[in-house]
Motif scaffolding. Structure first.
Motif, PDB file in Angstrom:
ATOM      1  N   GLU A 116       0.844  -1.196   0.000  1.00  0.00           N
ATOM      2  CA  GLU A 116       0.000   0.000   0.000  1.00  0.00           C
ATOM      3  C   GLU A 116       0.876   1.242   0.000  1.00  0.00           C
ATOM      4  OE1 GLU A 116      -3.224   0.569   2.885  1.00  0.00           O
ATOM      5  OE2 GLU A 116      -3.732  -1.529   2.468  1.00  0.00           O
ATOM      6  N   GLY A 117       0.541   2.202  -0.831  1.00  0.00           N
ATOM      7  CA  GLY A 117       1.286   3.460  -0.846  1.00  0.00           C
ATOM      8  C   GLY A 117       2.471   3.474  -1.798  1.00  0.00           C
ATOM      9  N   ASP A 118       2.897   2.304  -2.294  1.00  0.00           N
ATOM     10  CA  ASP A 118       3.970   2.307  -3.298  1.00  0.00           C
ATOM     11  C   ASP A 118       3.477   3.023  -4.560  1.00  0.00           C
ATOM     12  OD1 ASP A 118       5.782   0.908  -1.790  1.00  0.00           O
ATOM     13  OD2 ASP A 118       5.318  -1.052  -2.662  1.00  0.00           O
ATOM     14  N   HIS A 119       4.419   3.594  -5.284  1.00  0.00           N
ATOM     15  CA  HIS A 119       4.055   4.301  -6.514  1.00  0.00           C
ATOM     16  C   HIS A 119       4.348   3.430  -7.743  1.00  0.00           C
ATOM     17  CE1 HIS A 119       4.163   8.634  -4.716  1.00  0.00           C
ATOM     18  NE2 HIS A 119       3.406   7.794  -4.025  1.00  0.00           N
ATOM     19  N   VAL A 120       3.527   3.631  -8.789  1.00  0.00           N
ATOM     20  CA  VAL A 120       3.655   2.842 -10.020  1.00  0.00           C
ATOM     21  C   VAL A 120       3.613   3.788 -11.217  1.00  0.00           C
ATOM     22  CG1 VAL A 120       2.607   1.008 -11.410  1.00  0.00           C
ATOM     23  CG2 VAL A 120       2.465   0.901  -8.914  1.00  0.00           C
ATOM     24  N   LEU A 121       4.618   3.709 -12.076  1.00  0.00           N
ATOM     25  CA  LEU A 121       4.641   4.555 -13.278  1.00  0.00           C
ATOM     26  C   LEU A 121       3.805   3.901 -14.378  1.00  0.00           C
ATOM     27  CD1 LEU A 121       8.412   5.618 -13.444  1.00  0.00           C
ATOM     28  CD2 LEU A 121       6.442   7.084 -12.946  1.00  0.00           C
ATOM     29  N   LEU A 136      -6.512  -1.187  -7.032  1.00  0.00           N
ATOM     30  CA  LEU A 136      -7.091  -2.297  -6.254  1.00  0.00           C
ATOM     31  C   LEU A 136      -6.132  -2.800  -5.173  1.00  0.00           C
ATOM     32  CD1 LEU A 136      -8.942  -4.401  -8.994  1.00  0.00           C
ATOM     33  CD2 LEU A 136      -9.998  -3.286  -7.026  1.00  0.00           C
ATOM     34  N   VAL A 137      -4.826  -2.736  -5.439  1.00  0.00           N
ATOM     35  CA  VAL A 137      -3.877  -3.215  -4.414  1.00  0.00           C
ATOM     36  C   VAL A 137      -3.441  -2.090  -3.472  1.00  0.00           C
ATOM     37  CG1 VAL A 137      -3.059  -5.094  -5.899  1.00  0.00           C
ATOM     38  CG2 VAL A 137      -1.788  -2.941  -5.832  1.00  0.00           C
ATOM     39  N   GLY A 138      -4.038  -0.917  -3.602  1.00  0.00           N
ATOM     40  CA  GLY A 138      -3.748   0.176  -2.662  1.00  0.00           C
ATOM     41  C   GLY A 138      -2.477   0.941  -2.974  1.00  0.00           C
ATOM     42  N   ALA A 139      -1.933   0.719  -4.174  1.00  0.00           N
ATOM     43  CA  ALA A 139      -0.758   1.506  -4.580  1.00  0.00           C
ATOM     44  C   ALA A 139      -1.222   2.763  -5.319  1.00  0.00           C
ATOM     45  CB  ALA A 139       0.161   0.657  -5.450  1.00  0.00           C
ATOM     46  N   VAL A 140      -0.257   3.606  -5.701  1.00  0.00           N
ATOM     47  CA  VAL A 140      -0.612   4.921  -6.243  1.00  0.00           C
ATOM     48  C   VAL A 140      -0.145   5.033  -7.696  1.00  0.00           C
ATOM     49  CG1 VAL A 140      -0.288   7.414  -5.943  1.00  0.00           C
ATOM     50  CG2 VAL A 140      -0.289   5.888  -3.937  1.00  0.00           C
ATOM     51  N   PRO A 141      -1.098   5.212  -8.643  1.00  0.00           N
ATOM     52  CA  PRO A 141      -0.666   5.408 -10.036  1.00  0.00           C
ATOM     53  C   PRO A 141       0.008   6.767 -10.214  1.00  0.00           C
ATOM     54  CG  PRO A 141      -3.043   4.954  -9.884  1.00  0.00           C
ATOM     55  CD  PRO A 141      -2.562   5.252  -8.497  1.00  0.00           C
ATOM     56  N   ASP A 163       9.277  12.606  -8.541  1.00  0.00           N
ATOM     57  CA  ASP A 163       9.778  12.050  -7.285  1.00  0.00           C
ATOM     58  C   ASP A 163       9.664  10.525  -7.417  1.00  0.00           C
ATOM     59  OD1 ASP A 163      10.383  11.220  -4.805  1.00  0.00           O
ATOM     60  OD2 ASP A 163       8.692  12.192  -3.781  1.00  0.00           O
ATOM     61  N   LEU A 164      10.808   9.878  -7.585  1.00  0.00           N
ATOM     62  CA  LEU A 164      10.795   8.448  -7.904  1.00  0.00           C
ATOM     63  C   LEU A 164      11.043   7.565  -6.676  1.00  0.00           C
ATOM     64  CD1 LEU A 164      12.881   8.736 -11.192  1.00  0.00           C
ATOM     65  CD2 LEU A 164      10.418   8.341 -11.038  1.00  0.00           C
ATOM     66  N   ALA A 165      11.192   8.209  -5.509  1.00  0.00           N
ATOM     67  CA  ALA A 165      11.610   7.461  -4.313  1.00  0.00           C
ATOM     68  C   ALA A 165      10.684   6.283  -4.012  1.00  0.00           C
ATOM     69  CB  ALA A 165      11.685   8.412  -3.123  1.00  0.00           C
ATOM     70  N   LYS A 166       9.403   6.461  -4.238  1.00  0.00           N
ATOM     71  CA  LYS A 166       8.467   5.387  -3.862  1.00  0.00           C
ATOM     72  C   LYS A 166       8.068   4.507  -5.049  1.00  0.00           C
ATOM     73  CE  LYS A 166       6.114   7.668  -0.025  1.00  0.00           C
ATOM     74  NZ  LYS A 166       4.810   8.237   0.325  1.00  0.00           N
ATOM     75  N   VAL A 167       8.655   4.763  -6.224  1.00  0.00           N
ATOM     76  CA  VAL A 167       8.234   3.993  -7.407  1.00  0.00           C
ATOM     77  C   VAL A 167       8.820   2.582  -7.375  1.00  0.00           C
ATOM     78  CG1 VAL A 167       8.344   3.817  -9.920  1.00  0.00           C
ATOM     79  CG2 VAL A 167       7.935   6.042  -8.853  1.00  0.00           C
TER      80      VAL A 167
END
Ligand SMILES: Cc1ncc(COP(=O)(O)O)c(C=O)c1O
Length: 381
Positions: A116-121, A136-141, A163-167
Motif C-alpha cells: 500500500e502506498g507504493d508508486h507505479v509509473l 485495487l492493491v492500494g498503490a498509487v498510479p 519524485d521516484l523514491a516510492k516507485v
C-alpha cells in the motif's frame, strides 16, 4: 446490504464490460451494429491448434489439476518461441511462467511487488488495467505522458524530474496500445538503464509484436534487461486465441518465483487441452504471421479510409491490431464523437479517453472486423 470493500471505490467497472452491454442492447433492438471497439480477433486459430486440443481430450490426465507452472512442453515451447522470434534465450524452468492471459499477470505482478502506498509509473495513454489493478492493491498510479510529438515515447527528462523514491514498478508496452507506436531497441536500452538507476521493476506488456510489424522486438533483447525486467506476452492476438486465455511471463527468475508464489495460491493450473493447443500454436512459423498480416493489411487500408472519411488524421506509423486517429480540428470530446457515431450510424469505435487523459482528441479502431463490414461502415457516411 453488505458493504463492499473500500478498494471497490477505487475502480469503475471495466469500460468495455459496461459499454459492450449497451452495444449488445442496441444490437438486440435490431440496430445493425458494426463493432470496431474491442481487439478480439475474429479469425480462427490454425487447424493444427484445434486438432491438438481434440486429441488431448483423450489423454489419461486431461481432466486433472495441472502443474502450477504449466506443462514442461508448454514452457519449452515458450522458450523456443522467444529464441526463434526474438533471439532471446530463456531458461524454461526458472525464467518462464505460463499465465491464463497476460491480463491476470498484471494483477499477480502487482500483488507480488506492491505494498500500500507504493508508486507505479503508468503510461498515459495506456492499457487501463495497469491503473485499476494499481488502485485495487492500494498503490498509487503516477502517470507519465506519452505525446504525439515525441512519437508516443516517454520523455526521460520529465521522468527524471518526478519524485521516484516510492516507485516500485514501471509499466511500458511496445508496440504501444492504443497508439501503435513501435518503440525501438534504443528506447528499450534507455528504459532498462532508467530502471536500474532507480531500482524499479520494469515490465513490458508485449501482445502485439507480430501484427503488421516486420520487426518484432522484446525488451529482453537488451543486455542485462533480465536484472530488472519482466515481459508479458500473449497468444490472444498473435494466434487468434483471445478466448482461450493463454499468456506468459518471462524474465528475471527471482521475480518470476515471487509471482508464482501469488499465482499458485489463486488457481490450480491451466486446462490441459488448452496447454496442448497453445504448445502447438507456438510452433507456428513465418507463414502463419504472413497469412494473418495479409488480411490485417487489407483491413487497415479500409479502416484508414473510414477514419479519413470521418475527417480524422490517421497515425500512419502505427503497428498492431488498431488504427489510432486524431479527431477533426474543433472536435473536443472523443466520447461525444464516438457516441454520436454509435447512435446515428450503429458503428462502435473506442474513444481515446479510456486510455487516459492524453487519449482525448483521439479514437481507436480495432482491425477485428471483416473487410465487407468495414466497407459497409464506410458506405454509411
Ligand atoms: C496492452 C494489452 N495488454 C494486455 C492485454 C490482455 O491480453 P490477454 O488476452 O493476454 O489477457 C491486452 C488486451 O487487449 C492489451 O491490449
Amino acid at each position: 446490504m453488505i458493504t463492499t470493500a473500500k478498494r471497490l471505490n477505487t475502480v469503475e467497472e471495466y469500460y468495455f464490460s459496461s459499454k459492450l452491454r449497451e452495444v449488445r442492447q442496441l444490437a438486440a433492438e435490431g440496430k445493425p451494429i458494426i463493432n470496431m471497439g474491442i481487439g478480439s480477433p475474429d479469425l480462427q486459430p490454425s487447424q493444427a491448434v484445434v486438432d491438438a486440443v481434440v486429441v488431448a481430450m483423450q489423454d489419461e490426465n486431461a481432466h486433472q489439476y495441472q502443474s502450477y507452472q504449466g506443462l514442461p512442453e508448454l514452457r519449452q515451447g515458450m522458450a523456443d518461441f522467444y529464441t526463434n522470434n526474438y533471439q532471446v534465450a530463456l531458461n524454461p524452468v526458472t525464467e518462464i511462467l505460463p499465465l491464463m492471459g497476460s491480463k491476470e499477470g498484471i494483477m499477480h505482478i502487482s500483488l507480488a511487488f506492491l505494498n500500500e502506498g507504493d508508486h507505479v509509473l503508468i503510461p498515459n495513454p495506456g492499457y487501463p488495467t495497469y491503473t485499476s489493478v494499481t488502485n485495487l492493491v492500494g498503490a498509487v498510479p503516477v502517470f507519465y505522458d506519452l505525446k504525439e510529438d515525441t512519437n508516443w515515447e516517454p520523455d526521460f527528462e520529465a521522468l527524471e524530474r518526478l519524485d521516484l523514491a516510492k516507485v516500485k514498478i514501471m509499466w511500458i508496452g511496445y508496440p504501444h496500445m492504443p497508439t501503435g507506436a513501435r518503440g525501438s531497441l534504443e528506447l528499450f536500452k534507455k528504459l532498462v538503464a532508467f530502471a536500474k538507476k532507480h531500482h524499479i521493476l520494469l515490465v513490458n506488456d508485449n501482445p502485439y509484436s507480430f501484427v503488421l510489424n516486420d520487426n518484432p522486438m522484446s525488451l529482453l533483447q537488451v543486455a542485462g534487461a533480465k536484472d530488472v525486467a519482466l515481459e508479458l506476452n500473449s497468444l490472444s492476438k498473435t494466434f487468434n486465441m483471445a478466448g482461450w486465455r493463454v499468456g506468459m511471463l518471462l524474465g528475471n527468475a527471482a521475480c518470476i518465483d515471487a509471482v508464482l508464489k501469488v499465482k499458485s495460491n489463486m488457481d490450480s493450473g491451466m486446462f490441459y487441452g488448452i496447454q496442448k493447443g497453445a504448445t502447438e500454436a507456438l510452433k507456428s512459423d513465418k507463414t502463419w504471421f504472413d497469412s494473418m498480416n495479409e488480411i490485417y493489411k487489407r483491413r487497415r487500408v479500409l479502416t484508414e479510409q473510414l477514419a479519413e472519411k470521418l475527417g480524422c488524421k490517421v497515425y500512419k506509423e502505427g503497428v498492431g491490431l488498431f488504427v489510432w486517429a486524431k479527431l477533426p480540428e474543433g472536435i473536443t470530446s472523443s466520447e461525444d464523437f464516438i457516441d454520436s457515431i454509435l447512435y446515428e450510424k450503429s458503428i462502435f469505435i473506442t474513444p481515446g479517453t479510456i486510455f487516459g487523459s492524453n487519449g482525448e482528441g483521439f479514437i481507436r479502431f480495432a482491425l477485428c472486423v471483416k473487410e465487407e463490414k468495414v466497407q459497409e461502415a464506410i458506405a454509411r457516411f
